[in-house]
Design a protein around this motif. Structure first.
Motif, PDB file in Angstrom:
ATOM      1  N   LEU A 203      40.885  50.691  44.648  1.00  0.00           N
ATOM      2  CA  LEU A 203      41.791  49.924  43.790  1.00  0.00           C
ATOM      3  C   LEU A 203      42.203  50.724  42.569  1.00  0.00           C
ATOM      4  O   LEU A 203      43.388  50.850  42.251  1.00  0.00           O
ATOM      5  CB  LEU A 203      41.133  48.614  43.368  1.00  0.00           C
ATOM      6  N   ARG A 204      41.227  51.276  41.882  1.00  0.00           N
ATOM      7  CA  ARG A 204      41.526  52.036  40.662  1.00  0.00           C
ATOM      8  C   ARG A 204      42.279  53.317  40.985  1.00  0.00           C
ATOM      9  O   ARG A 204      43.307  53.617  40.375  1.00  0.00           O
ATOM     10  CB  ARG A 204      40.235  52.357  39.920  1.00  0.00           C
ATOM     11  N   THR A 207      45.975  52.853  42.354  1.00  0.00           N
ATOM     12  CA  THR A 207      46.915  52.054  41.564  1.00  0.00           C
ATOM     13  C   THR A 207      47.095  52.563  40.141  1.00  0.00           C
ATOM     14  O   THR A 207      48.042  52.156  39.462  1.00  0.00           O
ATOM     15  CB  THR A 207      46.463  50.581  41.476  1.00  0.00           C
ATOM     16  N   TRP A 238      34.952  38.856  38.704  1.00  0.00           N
ATOM     17  CA  TRP A 238      35.353  39.661  39.865  1.00  0.00           C
ATOM     18  C   TRP A 238      34.142  40.010  40.736  1.00  0.00           C
ATOM     19  O   TRP A 238      34.182  39.884  41.957  1.00  0.00           O
ATOM     20  CB  TRP A 238      36.062  40.936  39.407  1.00  0.00           C
ATOM     21  N   GLN A 241      33.035  37.312  42.853  1.00  0.00           N
ATOM     22  CA  GLN A 241      34.096  36.815  43.724  1.00  0.00           C
ATOM     23  C   GLN A 241      34.621  35.460  43.270  1.00  0.00           C
ATOM     24  O   GLN A 241      34.941  34.581  44.083  1.00  0.00           O
ATOM     25  CB  GLN A 241      33.614  36.747  45.179  1.00  0.00           C
ATOM     26  N   MET A 276      42.621  33.833  42.313  1.00  0.00           N
ATOM     27  CA  MET A 276      42.186  35.160  42.731  1.00  0.00           C
ATOM     28  C   MET A 276      43.272  36.213  42.520  1.00  0.00           C
ATOM     29  O   MET A 276      42.963  37.373  42.242  1.00  0.00           O
ATOM     30  CB  MET A 276      41.743  35.150  44.190  1.00  0.00           C
ATOM     31  N   ASN A 277      44.547  35.830  42.646  1.00  0.00           N
ATOM     32  CA  ASN A 277      45.613  36.801  42.381  1.00  0.00           C
ATOM     33  C   ASN A 277      45.637  37.201  40.911  1.00  0.00           C
ATOM     34  O   ASN A 277      45.784  38.380  40.573  1.00  0.00           O
ATOM     35  CB  ASN A 277      46.968  36.224  42.789  1.00  0.00           C
ATOM     36  N   LEU A 280      42.548  39.378  40.240  1.00  0.00           N
ATOM     37  CA  LEU A 280      42.743  40.736  40.721  1.00  0.00           C
ATOM     38  C   LEU A 280      43.609  41.529  39.743  1.00  0.00           C
ATOM     39  O   LEU A 280      43.302  42.690  39.422  1.00  0.00           O
ATOM     40  CB  LEU A 280      43.412  40.719  42.094  1.00  0.00           C
ATOM     41  N   TYR A 283      41.572  42.406  36.765  1.00  0.00           N
ATOM     42  CA  TYR A 283      40.579  43.417  37.141  1.00  0.00           C
ATOM     43  C   TYR A 283      41.205  44.809  37.131  1.00  0.00           C
ATOM     44  O   TYR A 283      40.615  45.770  36.614  1.00  0.00           O
ATOM     45  CB  TYR A 283      39.991  43.080  38.519  1.00  0.00           C
ATOM     46  N   LEU A 284      42.395  44.931  37.691  1.00  0.00           N
ATOM     47  CA  LEU A 284      43.078  46.217  37.707  1.00  0.00           C
ATOM     48  C   LEU A 284      43.355  46.709  36.278  1.00  0.00           C
ATOM     49  O   LEU A 284      43.318  47.913  36.011  1.00  0.00           O
ATOM     50  CB  LEU A 284      44.393  46.114  38.481  1.00  0.00           C
TER      51      LEU A 284
END
Length: 287
Positions: A203-204, A207, A238, A241, A276-277, A280, A283-284
Motif C-alpha cells: 500500500l505504502r 501509492t 486499521w 480491521q 472502511m473506504n 483506508l 491509513y494511506l
C-alpha cells in the motif's frame, strides 16, 4: 576521494543513500552513501580500476563470496543458476553490529536455521541475502521472526527482514529480485514489526508517489498531522480491521472514549473511521 571529480570523469555517476539501483551499477561507498556508475558505461579495465579504488576506500569487512547467485544479482551473470523450482529472496539488514561480529558464524547459523537453502551471502556490510527454493519448509512470518530473534540474542544485534515471494527462475527473475531490493531498502525504515513481505508494504510503496503529487491528498495529510493523536487512532482501527472493541484495548481506553474520538474526527474532517473506504484513505495518509 571527491565525488565531484569522479562525476566529471563519469557524468552518469549518481549519489544515493541506497546501495541498490534499478540498473546494474558499480557501487562505491562514499560518506555513508553510495556512488553508482552504470556498468554498461564501463569497460573491463575501468571496472577493475574502480573495484581497486573501492577496496582502498573501504575494504570488505565481510567474507567475499564466489556465489553464482551473487554474480547473477550483480549483473555479472545473465541467467540464474540452474534450478527447476520457484525461488525466493529473503533480505536481512543487520543493525547494532560491532567489530566483534563474526560473519562466518552468522552465515553458518542462518544456513542451518533456514535449511535447506540454495545460498547465503552478504552484499554489503549490513545486508545478508538468503536464496531458497520452494522445497524448503514453509514458515509463517511469526515463526521467522522467532527464528531471527534467537540469533539476535546470540549475536547482540537487531535484524530487519523482507520475505520475498517465490518466483519462477526464468528471464524475468533478475528484474523481480531488483524490484524487491528497491522495495525493501525504501521501506525498511518504516517497518513496525521489523519483518515484512510484499503485502505488508505494498500500500505504502505503490501509492506514495501518487499521493505526493496530489494537492488534495497533501491537504488532507496536513489536516491529519495537526492532531498528534489522530495517527495513533487511525492505525489502531486499521490494525483491528475496524473493530472498535479491539482498537480500544490497543489504545488502553474505554470503548465509549474511542467512539467519542471517532465522532470528533468525523466532525473535523468529514471522514468516518467506521467506513472502511474512509479508514483506508486515512491509513494511506498516515503511512
Amino acid at each position: 576521494m571527491d565525488f565531484s571529480k569522479l562525476k566529471k570523469l563519469y557524468p552518469e555517476a549518481t549519489l544515493s543513500k541506497h546501495p541498490f539501483m534499478e540498473e546494474d551499477t558499480l557501487r562505491i561507498p562514499y560518506k555513508n552513501q553510495w556512488i553508482h556508475i552504470p556498468k554498461q558505461r564501463l569497460d573491463d579495465k575501468e571496472i577493475s580500476v574502480l573495484t581497486l579504488l573501492k577496496e582502498e576506500i573501504q575494504p570488505d569487512m565481510f567474507p567475499s563470496s564466489q556465489s553464482k547467485w551473487l554474480n547473477f544479482l550483480e549483473g555479472n551473470r545473465e541467467y540464474p543458476p540452474q534450478t527447476t523450482q520457484p525461488v525466493r529472496l529473503i533480505q536481512l539488514v543487520l543493525e547494532k553490529m560491532d567489530d566483534q561480529f563474526d560473519y562466518t558464524i552468522w552465515i553458518d547459523s542462518i544456513t542451518h536455521l533456514f535449511e535447506p537453502v540454495l545460498d547465503v551471502f552478504f552484499v554489503t556490510r549490513e545486508t545478508c541475502y538468503i536464496i531458497q527454493d520452494n522445497t524448503s519448509q514453509s514458515h509463517t512470518q511469526e515463526e521467522i521472526y522467532g527464528m531471527l530473534k534467537t540469533l539476535e540474542d546470540d549475536f547482540s544485534i537487531r535484524t530487519n527482514a523482507y520475505i520475498g515471494q517465490f518466483w519462477q527462475p526464468d528471464y524475468s527473475l533478475k528484474a523481480i529480485f531488483k524490484e524487491e531490493q528497491r522495495i525493501f531498502q525504501e521501506e525498511v525504515s518504516h517497518l513496525h514489526d521489523r519483518i515484512c513481505s510484499l503485502s505488508d508494504v505494498a500500500l505504502r510503496y505503490f501509492t506514495k508517489e501518487a499521493l505526493s503529487q496530489s494537492t488534495v491528498m497533501l491537504e488532507l495529510k496536513n489536516q491529519l498531522e495537526k492532531q498528534t493523536d489522530w495517527k495513533e487512532l487511525i492505525l489502531a482501527l486499521w490494525n483491528s480491521q475496524g473493530n472498535i472493541s479491539v482498537a480500544a484495548k490497543t489504545l488502553f481506553i474505554h470503548r465509549n472514549t474511542l467512539q467519542y474520538r471517532m465522532d470528533r474526527f468525523y466532525e473535523t474532517t468529514g471522514l468516518s473511521l467506521k467506513n472502511m473506504n474512509d479508514l483506508l484513505l486515512c491509513y494511506l495518509l498516515v503511512l
